[in-house]
Design a protein around this motif. Structure first.
Motif, PDB file in Angstrom:
ATOM      1  N   ILE A 152      73.105 -12.927  38.598  1.00 30.60           N
ATOM      2  CA  ILE A 152      73.164 -14.226  37.926  1.00 30.60           C
ATOM      3  C   ILE A 152      74.301 -14.249  36.907  1.00 30.60           C
ATOM      4  O   ILE A 152      75.065 -15.225  36.833  1.00 30.60           O
ATOM      5  N   GLN A 155      71.086 -19.377  42.664  1.00 32.32           N
ATOM      6  CA  GLN A 155      71.467 -19.304  44.064  1.00 32.32           C
ATOM      7  C   GLN A 155      71.776 -20.688  44.626  1.00 32.32           C
ATOM      8  O   GLN A 155      72.695 -20.851  45.433  1.00 32.32           O
ATOM      9  N   ALA A 214      65.441 -13.430  33.910  1.00 33.25           N
ATOM     10  CA  ALA A 214      65.173 -12.470  34.987  1.00 33.25           C
ATOM     11  C   ALA A 214      64.867 -11.084  34.420  1.00 33.25           C
ATOM     12  O   ALA A 214      63.955 -10.390  34.900  1.00 33.25           O
ATOM     13  N   VAL A 224      72.348  -7.153  45.000  1.00 29.75           N
ATOM     14  CA  VAL A 224      71.082  -7.884  44.975  1.00 29.75           C
ATOM     15  C   VAL A 224      70.437  -7.871  46.358  1.00 29.75           C
ATOM     16  O   VAL A 224      69.206  -7.879  46.486  1.00 29.75           O
ATOM     17  N   PHE A 264      66.790 -16.751  39.529  1.00 28.07           N
ATOM     18  CA  PHE A 264      67.625 -16.484  40.695  1.00 28.07           C
ATOM     19  C   PHE A 264      67.754 -17.695  41.611  1.00 28.07           C
ATOM     20  O   PHE A 264      68.852 -18.032  42.070  1.00 28.07           O
ATOM     21  N   TYR A 302      68.936  -8.366  39.998  1.00 27.31           N
ATOM     22  CA  TYR A 302      68.960  -9.827  40.140  1.00 27.31           C
ATOM     23  C   TYR A 302      69.612 -10.477  38.925  1.00 27.31           C
ATOM     24  O   TYR A 302      70.392 -11.432  39.048  1.00 27.31           O
TER      25      TYR A 302
END
Length: 433
Positions: A83, A30, A169, A100, A26, A79
Motif C-alpha cells: 500500500i 487495490q 493494515a 504481496v 488493501f 500488505y
C-alpha cells in the motif's frame, strides 16, 4: 459446550477483525491501482496473483513449522508495504506486488486452515463459524471505503490516504499477532503428531495437492473457485474501469465498494444458517439467482449509464458483492466440511487459493483487451459450469442416499438432515483425524 462455542467464536472474531483492517486498507488501495496506473494496473494485479500461485503451492509447508499468529503478522506487514509503495512509482509497485503475492498464499491458506481446525476441534458448526468470520471480514469494503470517502470529500491528497491505509493494515497484523491457537487449552496435538506433520516434505505436499485437485470432492468445486476468482477481478479491476470517464475518479468508486461490502456482510450469516440447516442446495440456488441479477444489472449499467445514474452503479456493485460473498461462503463451507482436520486440510485450501488465482489472472490479463463483452461472457460461462457441477453433485448424492435407504444405511439419515456430504464417502479422500 456453551463455553467451547464462545471460545471458538471469539477466535473467528479476532481473526476476522485482523483481516478487516488489513483488507479494508488493501482492497481500497487495490481498486485504485488500475486508475492511478492505467498502463500498468492490470499487469500489477496479474503479478500479485502469479506470485500468489507460487505461495499457495508452498504455504502448506509452513503450517506445522511456523506459528500461525506469526504467519498472519508477517503477511499483514507485506500488505502494508504494498500500500505504501503505490506512492513510490511503477518499479516499487511491481516489486511489492510480487511480495504481496507471496504473502497472500500463506495468508489465505492459513486462514482456511485456522477456521477449519477451530470448527472441528471445538465442535462448532462449520457454517456458523465460517459465516461469523466472513461476516466480520466483509465489513472491510464498507470500512475501507467509508474513511477514504470522507477524506477524499475533504480534499485530502491520495498519497496521504494511502499512508493512512498502510498504517491500518499494520494494526490488523498486530491484532493477529495475539491470536490464540486453534484448539482448546490443554488439547494441543501430541509431540508425536506434531513431529509427523513437520516431517512431511514439500514434495509430499505437492503430491497431496495434486491428488486432491484431480479427485472428488475437490473437482466438484473447481468451476466455483475459478468463478470466485473472476468475480474478484471483475469487482476490483473491471468495475471501476467500466465507469463513464466523467465519474471514474469521483467518490462514486468508494460508494460502490461500500454497497459491495454491505451486501456481503448481511449475506454471510444468512448463508451460514441456511447451510447448517439445509446443506448445499440453498447456496447453489442463491448463487444462480444472484449471478443472473448481477450480470443483468451490470449490462444495464454499462450500456445505459445516463439512464441509471450513480444509484444504478451502486446497486450493480451491491449485487456483485452479494454474489461474491455467496460463492465465497459456498467454497469455504464445502472445503471445511470435506476436509475438517488432518494432513489434507492445508493442501486442500492451497488448491483452492491456487485455482482462485488462475481465475483472477486470466480475467485480469484479458481485461487488457478493454472488451467488457469478453469479461462478462467468461463470468457467465463459469456461473453455468458451477451450477451444473453442483446440480449434478446434489443429484448424485440424492441417488446414493436413496440406495442407502434401501440398504438401511445410517448415511441416508445424515443426508436427510442436510449433511449432503456425508453420503459421498466414495468420492472423498480419507482424512487422518
Amino acid at each position: 459446550m456453551a463455553s467451547q462455542s464462545r471460545a471458538a467464536l471469539m477466535r473467528a472474531l479476532q481473526l476476522g477483525l485482523g483481516f478487516v483492517l488489513v483488507f479494508s486498507a488493501f482492497n481500497f488501495s487495490q481498486s485504485f491501482v488500475t486508475t492511478l496506473y492505467p498502463a500498468e494496473g492490470f499487469n500489477v494485479l496479474a503479478t500479485i496473483y502469479a506470485f500468489y500461485i507460487l505461495s499457495s503451492l508452498g504455504a502448506p509447508y509452513l503450517t506445522h513449522r511456523v506459528p500461525l499468529n506469526l504467519i498472519f503478522l508477517a503477511c499483514a506487514a507485506v500488505y502494508a508495504l504494498f500500500i505504501f509503495a503505490i506512492n513510490w512509482g511503477v518499479a516499487a509497485l511491481y516489486v511489492t506486488s510480487a511480495l504481496v503475492g507471496l504473502a497472500a498464499g500463506a495468508f489465505w491458506v492459513h486462514e482456511g486452515f485456522y477456521i477449519t481446525v477451530v470448527s472441528s476441534s471445538f465442535g462448532v458448526d462449520v457454517g456458523k463459524l465460517t459465516s461469523t468470520f466472513l461476516a466480520v471480514f466483509t465489513i472491510n469494503c464498507m470500512a475501507g471505503n467509508a474513511l477514504p470517502l470522507i477524506l477524499m470529500s475533504a480534499g485530502i491528497p491520495m498519497s496521504t490516504i494511502l499512508i493512512t491505509m498502510g498504517a491500518i493494515a499494520l494494526a490488523g497484523g498486530l491484532i493477529m499477532a495475539f491470536l490464540p491457537k486453534p484448539y482448546p487449552a490443554g488439547a494441543e496435538p501430541s509431540a508425536a503428531a506434531a513431529a509427523a506433520s513437520q516431517s512431511v516434505s514439500l514434495g509430499a505436499q505437492f503430491r497431496a495437492m495434486g491428488r486432491l485437485a484431480t479427485s472428488r470432492p475437490m473437482t466438484d468445486c473447481l468451476a466455483l473457485i475459478l468463478w470466485n476468482g473472476s468475480l474478484t477481478s471483475l469487482a476490483f479491476g473491471n468495475m471501476p474501469r467500466f465507469l463513464p470517464a466523467d465519474v471514474a475518479g469521483s467518490t462514486l468508486v468508494p460508494s460502490m465498494f461500500i454497497a459491495y461490502g454491505f451486501t456481503g456482510t448481511v449475506g454471510s450469516p444468512l448463508w451460514g444458517r441456511a447451510y447448517d440447516r439445509w446443506g448445499t442446495l440453498p447456496l447453489v440456488v442463491g448463487v444462480a439467482v444472484l449471478g443472473v441479477a448481477t450480470y443483468a444489472l451490470t449490462l444495464v449499467a454499462i450500456n445505459a449509464p445516463d439512464a441509471i445514474g450513480r444509484a444504478g452503479w451502486i446497486v450493480a456493485m451491491g449485487a456483485l458483492g452479494a454474489l461474491d460473498n455467496a460463492t465465497n461462503c459456498l467454497i469455504n463451507f464445502s472445503l471445511a466440511s470435506w476436509f475438517p482436520s488432518g494432513d489434507d486440510t492445508s493442501p486442500a485450501f492451497a488448491v483452492y487459493r491456487l485455482t482462485f488465482c488462475l481465475g483472477f489472472i486470466v480475467l485480469s490479463l484479458l481485461s487488457n483487451l478493454n472488451l467488457w463483452q469478453v469479461i462478462l461472457v467468461i463470468n457467465i460461462i463459469l456461473m453455468v459450469l458451477t451450477v451444473l457441477t453442483f446440480g449434478l453433485r446434489l443429484r448424485r448424492i440424492k441417488r446414493e442416499a436413496a440406495t442407502d435407504r434401501e440398504a438401511g444405511s445410517p448415511a441416508a439419515t445424515a443426508a436427510a438432515t442436510g449433511a449432503d456430504e456425508a453420503v459421498d464417502v466414495a468420492d472423498k479422500p480419507q482424512i487422518a483425524v
